[in-house]
Design an enzyme around this catalytic site. Structure first.
Site, short mmCIF file in Angstrom:
data_model
loop_
_atom_site.label_atom_id
_atom_site.label_comp_id
_atom_site.label_asym_id
_atom_site.label_seq_id
_atom_site.Cartn_x
_atom_site.Cartn_y
_atom_site.Cartn_z
CG ASP A 17 -6.72 -4.87 -5.23
OD1 ASP A 17 -5.79 -5.24 -5.02
OD2 ASP A 17 -7.49 -5.28 -6.14
CG ASN A 19 -1.21 -2.03 -1.07
OD1 ASN A 19 -1.63 -0.86 -1.32
ND2 ASN A 19 -1.65 -2.57 0.08
CD1 TRP A 22 1.83 3.15 -6.14
CD2 TRP A 22 3.43 2.02 -4.52
NE1 TRP A 22 2.63 3.97 -5.33
CE2 TRP A 22 3.64 3.42 -4.48
CE3 TRP A 22 4.17 1.29 -3.88
CZ2 TRP A 22 4.41 4.13 -3.66
CZ3 TRP A 22 5.42 2.11 -3.12
CH2 TRP A 22 5.42 3.60 -3.05
NE ARG A 30 1.94 -9.38 -3.29
CZ ARG A 30 1.10 -9.15 -4.01
NH1 ARG A 30 1.37 -8.72 -5.42
NH2 ARG A 30 -0.20 -8.85 -3.75
CB SER A 62 -10.20 -10.78 2.34
OG SER A 62 -9.46 -11.89 1.56
CD GLU A 64 -12.44 -14.94 0.80
OE1 GLU A 64 -12.22 -13.84 1.03
OE2 GLU A 64 -13.54 -15.68 1.05
CG ASN A 65 -6.24 -10.97 1.43
OD1 ASN A 65 -6.57 -9.94 2.12
ND2 ASN A 65 -6.17 -11.33 0.24
NE ARG A 68 -3.21 -11.39 -1.28
CZ ARG A 68 -3.14 -10.46 -1.96
NH1 ARG A 68 -2.03 -9.56 -1.75
NH2 ARG A 68 -4.08 -9.66 -2.52
NE ARG A 181 -11.09 -4.40 -6.18
CZ ARG A 181 -11.26 -5.63 -5.70
NH1 ARG A 181 -12.30 -6.28 -5.34
NH2 ARG A 181 -10.03 -6.67 -5.85
CB SER A 189 -13.19 -9.02 -3.33
OG SER A 189 -12.60 -8.98 -4.64
C1 FPP Z 1 -4.44 -5.54 -1.84
O1 FPP Z 1 -3.34 -5.13 -2.60
C2 FPP Z 1 -4.19 -4.97 -0.62
C3 FPP Z 1 -4.20 -5.93 0.56
C4 FPP Z 1 -4.58 -7.33 0.57
C5 FPP Z 1 -3.82 -5.41 1.86
C6 FPP Z 1 -4.30 -3.98 2.14
C7 FPP Z 1 -3.67 -3.64 3.49
C8 FPP Z 1 -3.24 -2.40 3.69
C9 FPP Z 1 -3.17 -1.32 3.06
C10 FPP Z 1 -2.33 -2.34 5.08
C11 FPP Z 1 -3.55 -2.30 6.19
C12 FPP Z 1 -3.02 -1.90 7.51
C13 FPP Z 1 -3.44 -1.52 8.79
C14 FPP Z 1 -2.66 -0.97 9.68
C15 FPP Z 1 -5.02 -1.58 8.71
P1 FPP Z 1 -2.71 -6.25 -3.35
O2 FPP Z 1 -1.60 -6.89 -2.81
O3 FPP Z 1 -3.79 -7.31 -3.67
O4 FPP Z 1 -2.14 -5.64 -4.59
P2 FPP Z 1 -1.80 -6.20 -6.10
O5 FPP Z 1 -3.57 -6.29 -6.53
O6 FPP Z 1 -1.55 -5.06 -6.95
O7 FPP Z 1 -1.33 -7.24 -6.06
#
Ligand code: FPP
Length: 244
Positions: A17, A19, A22, A30, A62, A64-65, A68, A181, A189
């Site tokens: 979590d 990204n 960041w 994003r 997930s 649930e994603n 988005r 996490r 989650s």
């Molecule tokens: C949560 O961060 C992250 C995700 C929903 C996606 C995670 C996926 C990857 C790291 C890519 C995986 C790729 C492969 C090839 C398996 P968020 O977007 O919820 O961040 P935030 O909480 O800061 O908004």
């Protein structure tokens, strides 16, 4: 600091979590954060493998994603396709076995084909197994297991915890010992609901793209310091089975 082999978790599960935040911290979209998230994952696979972790299960998308924004969802799907093409060769040569867990329905034919290719190309690798949870939810997993049991006509008396676990998607993998996490939130989650019953929980404010060697070592050191009792009075140090 080198940890004793018996204090290294066999299976680590990670909710990657942070990204989005960041990227936001850098005034970037994003998607930029998810891209950095993929690089962090590739790095983490090597680091965990070097430290003796045998199974790594990561939450990539997930059930649930889907809620988005459509452009973020399609961006994540595209990213997985690109990552599969970009990193497959190095995963093969580094001894990484890749498998995808989750609901394959609702995912494009093209993506399913890329997954199958990644799974087949790495099927014999043994250094570490990485299970990528994509279109996955812990509740979905429980329901698909129930459906399979009912469809097989299994008599209710034959349903035990062990029999049920054999119907779940990670049936051939020991339960996670350590659940990490990143990103500051402290919740499951809907990740590995059944399998994480006795996992040690580790939460960190570190955002996933920043999760590197120092953070991995801190998580492993925290795990090594835990007193695992699996519901009993004995600690793992006195002989409990750490496989859960
Ligand atoms: C949560 O961060 C992250 C995700 C929903 C996606 C995670 C996926 C990857 C790291 C890519 C995986 C790729 C492969 C090839 C398996 P968020 O977007 O919820 O961040 P935030 O909480 O800061 O908004």
């Amino acid at each position: 600091m080198e940890l004793p082999v018996d204090k290294i978790p066999k299976h680590v599960a990670v909710v990657m979590d942070g990204n989005g935040r960041w990227a936001k911290n850098r005034y970037m979209p994003r998607f930029f954060g998810h891209k950095a998230g993929v690089d962090a994952l590739i790095r983490a696979i090597d680091l965990f493998a070097d430290r003796g972790v045998q199974h790594l299960t990561v939450f990539a998308f997930s059930s649930e994603n889907w809620k988005r924004p459509a452009d973020e969802v399609s961006g994540l799907f595209g990213l997985v396709m690109v990552a599969a093409a970009k990193y497959l060769e190095s995963m093969v040569s580094k001894g990484v076995r890749i498998r995808i867990i989750g609901n394959r329905e609702g995912v494009s034919e093209k993506l399913r084909a890329a997954w199958t290719q990644a799974e087949e190309a790495t099927a014999h690798n043994q250094r570490i197994t990485v299970s990528v949870a994509f279109n996955f939810g812990g509740r979905w997993d429980v329901v698909q297991a129930c459906r399979r049991a009912m469809a097989s006509g299994m008599p209710p008396d034959e349903m035990t915890e062990e029999a049920f676990a054999r119907l779940l998607v990670l049936s051939d993998v020991p339960d996670p010992d350590l659940f990490i996490r990143t990103g500051g939130e402290m919740r499951l989650s809907n990740f590995l609901l059944w399998q994480a019953a006795y996992a040690e929980m580790y939460f960190t404010d570190c955002l996933w793209p920043d999760f590197g060697a120092a953070e991995i070592d801190a998580a492993l050191a925290s795990f090594a310091s835990r007193d695992r009792r699996f519901g009993g009075a004995e600690s793992w140090a006195s002989g409990s089975d750490a496989s859960g």
